[in-house]
Write an enzyme that holds these catalytic residues in place. Structure first.
Site, short mmCIF file in Angstrom:
data_model
loop_
_atom_site.label_atom_id
_atom_site.label_comp_id
_atom_site.label_asym_id
_atom_site.label_seq_id
_atom_site.Cartn_x
_atom_site.Cartn_y
_atom_site.Cartn_z
N HIS A 80 0.51 -1.14 0.28
CA HIS A 80 0.10 0.27 -0.21
C HIS A 80 0.99 1.67 -0.62
CE1 HIS A 80 -3.19 2.79 0.87
NE2 HIS A 80 -4.06 1.48 0.96
N ASP A 112 -7.68 -5.66 0.04
CA ASP A 112 -8.65 -5.81 -1.62
C ASP A 112 -7.59 -7.16 -0.63
OD1 ASP A 112 -7.10 -3.37 -3.33
OD2 ASP A 112 -9.50 -4.10 -2.57
C1 SDX Z 1 -6.04 0.43 -2.72
O1 SDX Z 1 -4.91 4.94 -2.16
C2 SDX Z 1 -5.51 4.10 -1.54
O2 SDX Z 1 -5.87 4.33 -0.64
C3 SDX Z 1 -5.36 2.95 -1.81
C4 SDX Z 1 -7.08 1.94 -1.77
C5 SDX Z 1 -8.09 2.74 -1.58
O3 SDX Z 1 -8.10 2.47 -0.47
O4 SDX Z 1 -8.46 3.77 -2.41
O5 SDX Z 1 -6.67 2.03 -0.43
C6 SDX Z 1 -6.97 0.85 -2.59
O6 SDX Z 1 -5.74 0.17 -4.08
C7 SDX Z 1 -5.61 -0.62 -2.36
C8 SDX Z 1 -3.74 -1.72 -3.42
C9 SDX Z 1 -4.57 -2.27 -4.23
N1 SDX Z 1 -4.05 -2.64 -5.28
C10 SDX Z 1 -2.39 -4.40 -4.55
O7 SDX Z 1 -2.95 -4.81 -4.18
C11 SDX Z 1 -1.37 -5.14 -6.21
C12 SDX Z 1 -0.44 -4.93 -5.64
N2 SDX Z 1 -0.04 -3.91 -4.77
C13 SDX Z 1 1.46 -3.08 -5.22
O8 SDX Z 1 1.03 -3.02 -6.46
C14 SDX Z 1 1.60 -1.91 -4.37
O9 SDX Z 1 1.68 -2.19 -3.30
C15 SDX Z 1 0.40 0.27 -4.83
C16 SDX Z 1 0.29 0.17 -5.81
C17 SDX Z 1 -0.27 -0.63 -3.96
C18 SDX Z 1 1.27 0.32 -4.03
O10 SDX Z 1 2.27 0.39 -5.09
P1 SDX Z 1 3.60 1.96 -4.53
O11 SDX Z 1 3.15 2.88 -3.36
O12 SDX Z 1 3.87 2.76 -5.57
O13 SDX Z 1 4.18 1.04 -4.04
P2 SDX Z 1 6.43 0.42 -4.73
O14 SDX Z 1 5.36 0.12 -6.36
O15 SDX Z 1 6.55 1.94 -4.93
O16 SDX Z 1 6.72 -0.72 -4.04
C19 SDX Z 1 7.33 -0.15 -3.81
C20 SDX Z 1 8.47 -1.29 -3.47
C21 SDX Z 1 8.51 -2.03 -4.86
O17 SDX Z 1 10.10 -3.37 -5.19
P3 SDX Z 1 11.56 -2.35 -4.85
O18 SDX Z 1 11.57 -2.02 -6.58
O19 SDX Z 1 11.93 -0.84 -4.23
O20 SDX Z 1 12.59 -3.06 -4.28
O21 SDX Z 1 7.90 -3.11 -3.41
C22 SDX Z 1 7.20 -3.84 -3.80
C23 SDX Z 1 7.81 -2.90 -5.59
O22 SDX Z 1 8.16 -3.62 -6.98
N3 SDX Z 1 5.83 -4.41 -4.23
C24 SDX Z 1 5.47 -5.49 -4.10
C25 SDX Z 1 4.37 -5.63 -4.25
N4 SDX Z 1 3.69 -4.14 -3.78
C26 SDX Z 1 5.38 -3.34 -3.83
N5 SDX Z 1 6.37 -6.73 -4.43
C27 SDX Z 1 5.57 -8.14 -4.90
N6 SDX Z 1 3.42 -7.37 -4.46
C28 SDX Z 1 3.70 -6.85 -4.37
N7 SDX Z 1 1.81 -6.95 -4.07
#
Ligand code: SDX
Length: 393
Positions: free
Chosen positions: A272, A329
């Protein structure tokens, strides 16, 4: 940085506005709507009451709540011509696309909603209309998909029971709403009702900042929510858990995929932007999943797979150092599935829950006369160059 421009992709460190609606503390995993904790609201309130709280800023008195509920009931019916738009969609149309199209169509049936200088009462009528009609649109999008006749709203029922009846009633048989299902749905909608400046809410605000109508702004929010990184994640989680189940439940292999930089696969429902601790909604939904499935006598093998993934992730260095926890989710789809809601309707359910939040945030932005959203950029393209005639290309 270049001159006055500070680059902040994804607005990770940018505050876009001041808001009095929802408070999040990502480190402590705190979520409050208008100062009330999500834990208390999920336990003691109702979705309609939470909608009132978010939109008007206070818990309603008994008569205010009754008036609000009756105003919404009065507007649940939609113009018959909506059916002509619905029938234009093939049955494989994704319900989110149908929903955003029907919401945009409201601007045609209520053209007065396009006037940016309408009175407060006129704006409030638009708010009541979309709160009342979106459940009808959502249920009709599902009926279009399964090729069943649409059901008209039944105003003798409460908000969730009316929606469930429009979703599942069939001419061929009696349909009785199961109160366990209606209560579970009501709690899930409360938990999704607002979440400060997330992707879809920021979209609603920026579209509304150009003085586009409430309906156009909400439709834009629905489309932003559709993406798998945002609201689309709840469907993606179930598809992921099903794939793991079909793969023999080998969660270690999928965890490795999620950590592999060369593999685009991410553990859906994890991580998140703000919560660097447990998403408080995930905690409540996880407990509700056990309760609801137990009450409904549903034994869904993917619930155990989900819990196994969570246990492993909480002990895995990659996830721990990145503070990746289950988000809203991760478990919600398991309940939706137990309620009989099909997986491609999960994000529609998220939209129904988030609707009051989108409305409240749009209303606050307009009442505060916020400027039109227009970020800057750092240019990385070509310098000035002369036009090249075709003969010289
Ligand atoms: C919602 O914003 C909100 O409040 C949203 C929400 C709401 O109520 O409106 O809460 C609802 O959208 C919840 C999130 C649902 N999405 C997912 O579950 C999809 C999987 N999650 C990711 O795609 C990610 O965690 C996000 C999109 C939720 C957040 O992305 P960020 O903040 O841009 O984080 P990032 O992509 O920069 O990740 C940071 C690191 C990265 O690794 P490094 O490059 O630092 O090595 O964490 C890793 C990412 O690769 N990472 C994950 C991961 N989420 C982040 N690695 C594996 N699996 C994951 N799920």
């Amino acid at each position: 940085e270049s001159g006055l421009i500070t680059l902040d992709p994804g607005f990770k460190n940018t505050g876009s506005t001041k808001s009095a609606i929802t408070f999040l503390d990502g480190e402590k995993g705190i979520l409050r709507y208008r100062g009330y904790s999500i834990e208390e609201l999920a336990e003691k309130s109702s979705f309609i009451e939470v909608a009132y709280l978010l939109i008007y800023g206070a818990l309603p008195s008994s008569e205010e709540l009754t008036t609000f509920q009756n105003e919404i009931k009065y507007h649940t019916l939609v113009h018959e011509d909506i059916k002509k738009i619905l029938e234009g969609f093939p049955s494989n149309a994704h319900p989110m696309g149908v929903l955003s199209s029907l919401v945009t169509a409201l601007t045609a049936f209520y053209p007065e909603s396009l006037d940016p200088n309408r009175s407060g009462d006129a704006v409030n009528l638009s708010i009541i209309r979309i709160l009342a009609k979106m459940p009808t649109f959502a249920a009709w999008a599902y009926k279009n998909e399964v090729g069943h006749p649409v059901n008209y709203p039944d105003n003798r029922l409460d908000y969730c029971s009316n929606f469930l009846k429009m979703m599942f009633a069939l001419p061929a048989a009696e349909y009785e709403v199961d109160p366990v299902v209606a209560n579970a749905l009501d709690k899930l909608l409360i938990l999704h009702a607002d979440h400060e400046q997330n992707c879809s809410t920021s979209t609603v605000r920026i579209v509304g900042s150009s003085q586009a109508s409430l309906y156009a702004s909400i439709s834009a929010g629905i489309n932003a929510l559709w993406g798998p990184l945002h609201g689309g994640a709840n469907s993606a989680v179930i598809n992921m858990l099903e794939n793991i189940r079909k793969d023999g439940g080998d969660t270690k292999k999928w965890m490795a995929k999620a950590k592999d930089k060369d593999d685009p696969f991410r553990l859906m429902g994890f991580g998140h932007r703000v919560y660097k601790n447990f998403d408080p909604r995930a905690k409540i939904i996880k407990k509700a999943a056990d309760d609801v499935l137990d009450k409904l006598g549903v034994n869904d093998p993917i619930l155990e797979i989900a819990k196994g993934l969570e246990r492993e992730a909480l002990e895995d260095e990659y996830f721990v150092e990145r503070k990746l926890y289950p988000n809203v989710d991760f478990y919600s789809g398991i309940i939706y599935r137990a309620l009989g809601i099909p997986v491609d309707m999960f994000t529609v359910m998220f939209a129904l829950g988030r609707l009051p939040g989108w409305i409240a945030q749009w209303k606050e932005m307009r009442e505060n006369h916020e400027p039109i959203g227009r970020p800057r950029q750092i240019y990385t393209g070509e310098n000035l160059r002369p036009y090249v005639d075709m003969s010289k290309r």
